[in-house]
Design an enzyme around this catalytic site. Structure first.
Site, short mmCIF file in Angstrom:
data_model
loop_
_atom_site.label_atom_id
_atom_site.label_comp_id
_atom_site.label_asym_id
_atom_site.label_seq_id
_atom_site.Cartn_x
_atom_site.Cartn_y
_atom_site.Cartn_z
N ARG A 232 -104.80 -34.37 -76.60
CA ARG A 232 -105.40 -35.48 -75.87
C ARG A 232 -106.68 -35.00 -75.19
O ARG A 232 -106.72 -33.91 -74.61
CB ARG A 232 -104.44 -36.02 -74.80
CG ARG A 232 -103.31 -36.90 -75.35
CD ARG A 232 -103.83 -38.22 -75.91
NE ARG A 232 -102.79 -39.08 -76.45
CZ ARG A 232 -102.39 -39.12 -77.71
NH1 ARG A 232 -102.94 -38.34 -78.61
NH2 ARG A 232 -101.46 -39.97 -78.10
N HIS A 293 -109.89 -38.96 -83.83
CA HIS A 293 -108.44 -39.06 -83.61
C HIS A 293 -107.74 -39.42 -84.93
O HIS A 293 -107.10 -40.47 -85.06
CB HIS A 293 -108.14 -40.10 -82.52
CG HIS A 293 -106.82 -39.87 -81.83
ND1 HIS A 293 -106.63 -40.08 -80.51
CD2 HIS A 293 -105.63 -39.43 -82.31
CE1 HIS A 293 -105.38 -39.80 -80.19
NE2 HIS A 293 -104.75 -39.40 -81.28
P1 NAI Z 1 -93.81 -32.35 -77.65
O1 NAI Z 1 -93.32 -33.13 -76.49
O2 NAI Z 1 -92.87 -32.07 -78.77
O3 NAI Z 1 -94.35 -30.94 -77.13
C1 NAI Z 1 -95.17 -30.81 -76.00
C2 NAI Z 1 -94.92 -29.42 -75.44
O4 NAI Z 1 -95.88 -29.21 -74.40
C3 NAI Z 1 -93.53 -29.23 -74.84
O5 NAI Z 1 -92.91 -28.10 -75.39
C4 NAI Z 1 -93.81 -29.06 -73.34
O6 NAI Z 1 -92.90 -28.19 -72.70
C5 NAI Z 1 -95.20 -28.47 -73.38
N1 NAI Z 1 -95.95 -28.61 -72.14
C6 NAI Z 1 -96.10 -29.71 -71.37
N2 NAI Z 1 -96.91 -29.42 -70.33
C7 NAI Z 1 -97.27 -28.12 -70.46
C8 NAI Z 1 -98.08 -27.25 -69.69
N3 NAI Z 1 -98.70 -27.65 -68.58
N4 NAI Z 1 -98.23 -25.99 -70.10
C9 NAI Z 1 -97.61 -25.55 -71.22
N5 NAI Z 1 -96.82 -26.32 -71.99
C10 NAI Z 1 -96.66 -27.59 -71.60
O7 NAI Z 1 -95.14 -33.10 -78.15
P2 NAI Z 1 -95.78 -33.05 -79.60
O8 NAI Z 1 -95.17 -34.08 -80.44
O9 NAI Z 1 -95.79 -31.65 -80.07
O10 NAI Z 1 -97.29 -33.55 -79.28
C11 NAI Z 1 -98.21 -32.72 -78.64
C12 NAI Z 1 -99.50 -33.47 -78.35
O11 NAI Z 1 -100.11 -33.93 -79.56
C13 NAI Z 1 -99.36 -34.72 -77.46
O12 NAI Z 1 -100.42 -34.71 -76.52
C14 NAI Z 1 -99.60 -35.87 -78.38
O13 NAI Z 1 -100.13 -36.96 -77.68
C15 NAI Z 1 -100.64 -35.24 -79.34
N6 NAI Z 1 -100.75 -35.92 -80.62
C16 NAI Z 1 -102.00 -36.08 -81.19
C17 NAI Z 1 -102.14 -36.71 -82.42
C18 NAI Z 1 -103.44 -36.86 -83.11
O14 NAI Z 1 -103.56 -37.67 -84.04
N7 NAI Z 1 -104.48 -36.12 -82.73
C19 NAI Z 1 -100.98 -37.27 -83.09
C20 NAI Z 1 -99.72 -36.96 -82.47
C21 NAI Z 1 -99.62 -36.33 -81.26
#
Ligand code: NAI
Length: 327
Positions: A232, A293
């Site tokens: 993001r 995106h």
């Molecule tokens: P997820 O919820 O599976 O993993 C997120 C991880 O970040 C978790 O392990 C959590 O503990 C960790 N985390 C949260 N805050 C943290 C911090 N301050 N320091 C270190 N670790 C921290 O989420 P997922 O599915 O892996 O998605 C990750 C990101 O990708 C999200 O921001 C999502 O919005 C973004 N995304 C972007 C897409 C795109 O098209 N560019 C598509 C899908 C998701």
């Protein structure tokens, strides 16, 4: 039962929604536009609406609540575009669509490779028939330390993808995962910032994570560090990023997301003057690749989010347990 779908893309989603309508018997009304005050009325009689990343402000949420909407299903993994406080105030619940992580993880590796191999410059110069080498020298993955911040679904898959390249992988997460330890060493944030040649972000955008990367954290990084963001835009302070690139502290960036992209992406703005200066500045830099995106966008994702978001709305309306509901 009726579900109103906003931002329904006629070229790749409509057929899937029609198929779901046939299979489930639920009325699905599809609107190609983002939800706004002028099209709230389409949701009259719908307990659930289905959206993408368009901003759901308090005003909009209040408007939908007045029409009887009780559920918002977003066809995205992130749900930070929906005002949670307003949803809680108006009794609206929210679900997301956590499709498989491979599309974004693959794209992340592509952006890493494009940035360290200077693909943007090579393609731009090739288009001008400038086939010289000077300035196009790249680096090899095996010589690099890659830092992965956030090892959830996507970050973990990025780590697995990277493991084949022979690079050293450092990871940082609030919660460590055993399977990630097979390929990466968990370190604290400052160690990762100071040792990584490439840093890639995979955390959600929350109040705590807003501008996780700022002037101070950039100062801790290696000179010439490469930053990759497919998570993001708000995780990185754009001003600090631009300053870091201008001073060459940051050697390059691959950005699928930027701050304040809402309302810009997925529309044709070629005749408009954009009101996002950061995007203009970043796009103009030869060492920064900006995509709009797109990392999620695969055939697999498109099918999955349509099906899951509709299933999630139906389960909610039937009062049944719902694996997609986030609050
Ligand atoms: P997820 O919820 O599976 O993993 C997120 C991880 O970040 C978790 O392990 C959590 O503990 C960790 N985390 C949260 N805050 C943290 C911090 N301050 N320091 C270190 N670790 C921290 O989420 P997922 O599915 O892996 O998605 C990750 C990101 O990708 C999200 O921001 C999502 O919005 C973004 N995304 C972007 C897409 C795109 O098209 N560019 C598509 C899908 C998701």
């Amino acid at each position: 039962m009726k579900i109103t779908v906003y931002n329904c893309r006629p070229f790749d989603e409509l057929d899937n929604f029609k198929k779901m309508e046939k299979e489930t018997g639920v009325e699905i009304v599809c609107c190609p536009d983002a939800p706004d005050l002028s099209n709230i009325h389409l949701a009259e009689g719908s307990e659930a609406i289905d959206i993408i990343t368009s901003k759901m402000t308090r005003e909009l949420i209040e408007g939908f609540a007045k029409t009887g909407v009780k559920y918002i299903a977003t066809r995205t993994i992130g749900y930070d575009h929906i005002d949670r406080k307003a949803c809680e105030e108006f009794g609206i619940h929210v679900s997301n669509s956590p499709y498989g992580p491979n599309g974004v993880a693959d794209y992340t590796v592509m952006l890493i490779l494009m940035t360290i191999r200077k693909a943007k410059r090579i393609l731009q110069r090739g288009n001008l028939q400038d086939y010289s080498l000077m300035g196009n020298m790249g680096r090899e993955m095996k010589d690099l330390t890659i830092g992965v911040i956030g090892t959830g679904n996507i970050g973990k898959t990025v780590v697995q993808n990277l493991s084949g390249f022979g690079c050293r992988i450092l990871a940082y997460d609030l919660y460590e995962k055993e399977e990630v330890r097979k390929y990466a060493s968990y370190v604290d944030m400052d160690t990762l910032l100071s040792q990584a040649d490439v840093i890639t972000f995979h955390t959600p955008l929350t109040e705590e994570n807003f501008h996780m990367i700022n002037k101070d954290s950039i100062a801790k990084m290696k000179d010439g560090v490469v930053l990759i963001n497919t998570a993001r835009g708000g995780l990185i302070d754009s001003e600090a990023l631009i300053e870091g690139l201008e001073s060459s502290k940051i050697g390059g960036a691959g950005l699928d997301v930027v701050e304040d992209e809402f309302g810009l992406y997925y529309y044709d703005h070629k005749n408009d003057v954009l009101k996002n200066r950061s995007i203009g500045i970043l796009r103009a830099m030869p060492n920064v690749t900006v995509t709009h995106h797109m990392a999620f966008y695969t055939d697999n994702e498109t099918r999955t989010v349509v099906e899951d978001s509709i299933k999630s709305c139906i389960l909610f309306m039937e009062g049944k347990e719902n694996p997609w509901q986030v609050y």
